[in-house]
Design a protein around this motif. Sequence first.
Motif, PDB file in Angstrom:
ATOM      1  N   SER A  68       0.820  -1.210   0.000  1.00  0.00           N
ATOM      2  CA  SER A  68       0.000   0.000   0.000  1.00  0.00           C
ATOM      3  C   SER A  68       0.859   1.268   0.000  1.00  0.00           C
ATOM      4  O   SER A  68       0.441   2.289  -0.539  1.00  0.00           O
ATOM      5  CB  SER A  68      -0.955  -0.003   1.196  1.00  0.00           C
ATOM      6  N   ILE A  75       0.271   7.620  -6.203  1.00  0.00           N
ATOM      7  CA  ILE A  75      -0.676   8.750  -6.115  1.00  0.00           C
ATOM      8  C   ILE A  75       0.100  10.071  -6.055  1.00  0.00           C
ATOM      9  O   ILE A  75      -0.280  11.064  -6.686  1.00  0.00           O
ATOM     10  CB  ILE A  75      -1.610   8.592  -4.894  1.00  0.00           C
ATOM     11  N   GLN A  79      -0.208  13.201  -8.675  1.00  0.00           N
ATOM     12  CA  GLN A  79      -0.443  14.579  -8.246  1.00  0.00           C
ATOM     13  C   GLN A  79       0.643  15.515  -8.794  1.00  0.00           C
ATOM     14  O   GLN A  79       0.358  16.587  -9.324  1.00  0.00           O
ATOM     15  CB  GLN A  79      -0.495  14.615  -6.705  1.00  0.00           C
TER      16      GLN A  79
ATOM     17  N   TYR B 117     -12.432   3.009   0.206  1.00  0.00           N
ATOM     18  CA  TYR B 117     -11.124   3.016  -0.463  1.00  0.00           C
ATOM     19  C   TYR B 117     -10.950   4.282  -1.316  1.00  0.00           C
ATOM     20  O   TYR B 117      -9.903   4.926  -1.271  1.00  0.00           O
ATOM     21  CB  TYR B 117     -10.975   1.747  -1.311  1.00  0.00           C
ATOM     22  N   MET B 118     -12.008   4.633  -2.073  1.00  0.00           N
ATOM     23  CA  MET B 118     -11.935   5.858  -2.907  1.00  0.00           C
ATOM     24  C   MET B 118     -11.704   7.081  -2.015  1.00  0.00           C
ATOM     25  O   MET B 118     -10.938   7.976  -2.364  1.00  0.00           O
ATOM     26  CB  MET B 118     -13.230   6.087  -3.704  1.00  0.00           C
ATOM     27  N   LEU B 121      -8.094   7.084  -0.948  1.00  0.00           N
ATOM     28  CA  LEU B 121      -7.203   7.489  -2.056  1.00  0.00           C
ATOM     29  C   LEU B 121      -7.234   9.009  -2.214  1.00  0.00           C
ATOM     30  O   LEU B 121      -6.193   9.660  -2.388  1.00  0.00           O
ATOM     31  CB  LEU B 121      -7.652   6.844  -3.375  1.00  0.00           C
ATOM     32  N   THR B 122      -8.433   9.567  -2.148  1.00  0.00           N
ATOM     33  CA  THR B 122      -8.574  11.016  -2.311  1.00  0.00           C
ATOM     34  C   THR B 122      -7.820  11.758  -1.208  1.00  0.00           C
ATOM     35  O   THR B 122      -7.172  12.778  -1.468  1.00  0.00           O
ATOM     36  CB  THR B 122     -10.071  11.392  -2.313  1.00  0.00           C
ATOM     37  N   VAL B 124      -5.143  10.717   0.342  1.00  0.00           N
ATOM     38  CA  VAL B 124      -3.703  10.632   0.056  1.00  0.00           C
ATOM     39  C   VAL B 124      -3.333  11.679  -1.005  1.00  0.00           C
ATOM     40  O   VAL B 124      -2.314  12.369  -0.907  1.00  0.00           O
ATOM     41  CB  VAL B 124      -3.308   9.201  -0.415  1.00  0.00           C
ATOM     42  N   TYR B 125      -4.190  11.836  -2.018  1.00  0.00           N
ATOM     43  CA  TYR B 125      -3.937  12.820  -3.085  1.00  0.00           C
ATOM     44  C   TYR B 125      -3.918  14.235  -2.517  1.00  0.00           C
ATOM     45  O   TYR B 125      -3.045  15.040  -2.824  1.00  0.00           O
ATOM     46  CB  TYR B 125      -5.017  12.679  -4.157  1.00  0.00           C
ATOM     47  N   ALA B 128      -0.859  14.889  -0.663  1.00  0.00           N
ATOM     48  CA  ALA B 128       0.275  15.095  -1.570  1.00  0.00           C
ATOM     49  C   ALA B 128       0.282  16.545  -2.058  1.00  0.00           C
ATOM     50  O   ALA B 128       1.327  17.173  -2.170  1.00  0.00           O
ATOM     51  CB  ALA B 128       0.199  14.129  -2.754  1.00  0.00           C
ATOM     52  N   GLU B 129      -0.918  17.094  -2.315  1.00  0.00           N
ATOM     53  CA  GLU B 129      -1.004  18.505  -2.750  1.00  0.00           C
ATOM     54  C   GLU B 129      -0.468  19.433  -1.672  1.00  0.00           C
ATOM     55  O   GLU B 129       0.130  20.462  -1.964  1.00  0.00           O
ATOM     56  CB  GLU B 129      -2.465  18.872  -3.053  1.00  0.00           C
ATOM     57  N   GLY B 133       1.783  14.240   5.217  1.00  0.00           N
ATOM     58  CA  GLY B 133       2.269  12.893   5.553  1.00  0.00           C
ATOM     59  C   GLY B 133       1.773  11.833   4.588  1.00  0.00           C
ATOM     60  O   GLY B 133       1.151  12.129   3.581  1.00  0.00           O
ATOM     61  N   GLU B 134       2.069  10.603   4.918  1.00  0.00           N
ATOM     62  CA  GLU B 134       1.779   9.516   4.002  1.00  0.00           C
ATOM     63  C   GLU B 134       0.928   8.447   4.661  1.00  0.00           C
ATOM     64  O   GLU B 134       0.685   8.467   5.852  1.00  0.00           O
ATOM     65  CB  GLU B 134       3.084   8.812   3.606  1.00  0.00           C
ATOM     66  N   GLY B 135       0.541   7.477   3.840  1.00  0.00           N
ATOM     67  CA  GLY B 135       0.022   6.223   4.376  1.00  0.00           C
ATOM     68  C   GLY B 135      -1.452   6.195   4.652  1.00  0.00           C
ATOM     69  O   GLY B 135      -2.210   7.089   4.261  1.00  0.00           O
ATOM     70  N   LEU B 137      -3.364   3.432   3.755  1.00  0.00           N
ATOM     71  CA  LEU B 137      -4.120   2.671   2.755  1.00  0.00           C
ATOM     72  C   LEU B 137      -4.206   1.172   3.059  1.00  0.00           C
ATOM     73  O   LEU B 137      -5.040   0.465   2.492  1.00  0.00           O
ATOM     74  CB  LEU B 137      -3.494   2.849   1.363  1.00  0.00           C
ATOM     75  N   GLY B 138      -3.349   0.675   3.956  1.00  0.00           N
ATOM     76  CA  GLY B 138      -3.230  -0.783   4.148  1.00  0.00           C
ATOM     77  C   GLY B 138      -4.532  -1.468   4.527  1.00  0.00           C
ATOM     78  O   GLY B 138      -4.986  -2.392   3.840  1.00  0.00           O
ATOM     79  N   ARG B 141      -7.398  -1.122   2.013  1.00  0.00           N
ATOM     80  CA  ARG B 141      -7.122  -1.960   0.837  1.00  0.00           C
ATOM     81  C   ARG B 141      -7.520  -3.414   1.104  1.00  0.00           C
ATOM     82  O   ARG B 141      -8.036  -4.107   0.225  1.00  0.00           O
ATOM     83  CB  ARG B 141      -5.631  -1.869   0.513  1.00  0.00           C
TER      84      ARG B 141
END
Lengths: 122, 176
Positions: A68, A75, A79, B117-118, B121-122, B124-125, B128-129, B133-135, B137-138, B141
Amino acid sequence: MEDLIAGDLKIQAIQRTPTILELLWLGKSNARNPTAVLSPYFSQVLTVAMEQKLTIELHFERLEHFNSSTITAIIQLIQEARSKAVKLTITFDQGIKWQKLSFDALRVFSKGDGLLEFRPAS
Amino acid sequence: MMNDARDLYVELHIPPEWSRIDPVRQAVGLCVAAVLGSEDLRDALGMVCAELLENAIKYGTSDPHGVRLVLQQSIQGNQKEVILSVINAVERTSHHLTALQQRIEWIRSYKTPAEAYMAALTMVYERAEDHGGEGGLGLVRIAYEGGCQLDCDSPAEGYMAVHARCLVPMSDRDLT
Ligand SMILES: Nc1ncnc2c1ncn2[C@@H]1O[C@H](COP(=O)(O)OP(=O)(O)OP(=O)(O)O)[C@@H](O)[C@H]1O
Ligand SMILES: [Mg+2]
């Protein structure tokens, strides 16, 4: 562009045409912190793509497994590519259930700007 | 002949080393393929196993018994249920314990695992913008791609068990 080899993962960079850079994902991406190697590599790829006006094609058909944290890194690439107006396409094997589920979900990031496309193959 | 629950029972104790995760992922996947005959389930439960072991190693505390993994099936009406449990030691005061419970509750708050899940994901996106931080999703998923229901409990003081349950329809062979 050079290949990336990190643990069980290999990303082979191939430029078959003047406008497309293919990144073939091979093996497994299962590192504890994949972002540590993927993020600097993707930065390089994006710089080259911007300079040479390339589309980046990510090919996952031959990838056996990813964790993951690798999805998070992908992702982040989506971006960053969008913020730099670099076009990305994602190709996966829709005959393999885990690939279909994983990559179909990423379609949520297709925003109608033509910068992210999906090409299911089988 | 009707399959019974013991057609699949595997228990492993694994040193909490990152390099052990992938061989166990493959082993669990092969056991599932051997007993249930499905490549999709092999990949799904292999992934579930890897995500659970990653968490046990990242958020657990050291324990001479290592991380315990149990793969088994039970019969639920006319369906089989495959259960993968990963048990790790954890500090009693660790904030990860509440984070784990809250994450499972958060996943359940969505109508479907796909919607959860969607949403993840959003997030995380968006992080990123913001170069955040990260992560995260485990587990979601496991619910979406792995098709598993998640729950957790404490089987003993100082231990955490995470269970992923996946329903598998009986094949004609099971029912004859
Ligand atoms: N076995 C565990 N023991 C203690 N805490 C856990 C355990 N598994 C998960 N957690 C907690 O639940 C949170 C969510 O886990 P999840 O796997 O969904 O995301 P992550 O591990 O943070 O990120 P990723 O899996 O995307 O790398 C973790 O950050 C951690 O705080
Ligand atoms: Mg995790």
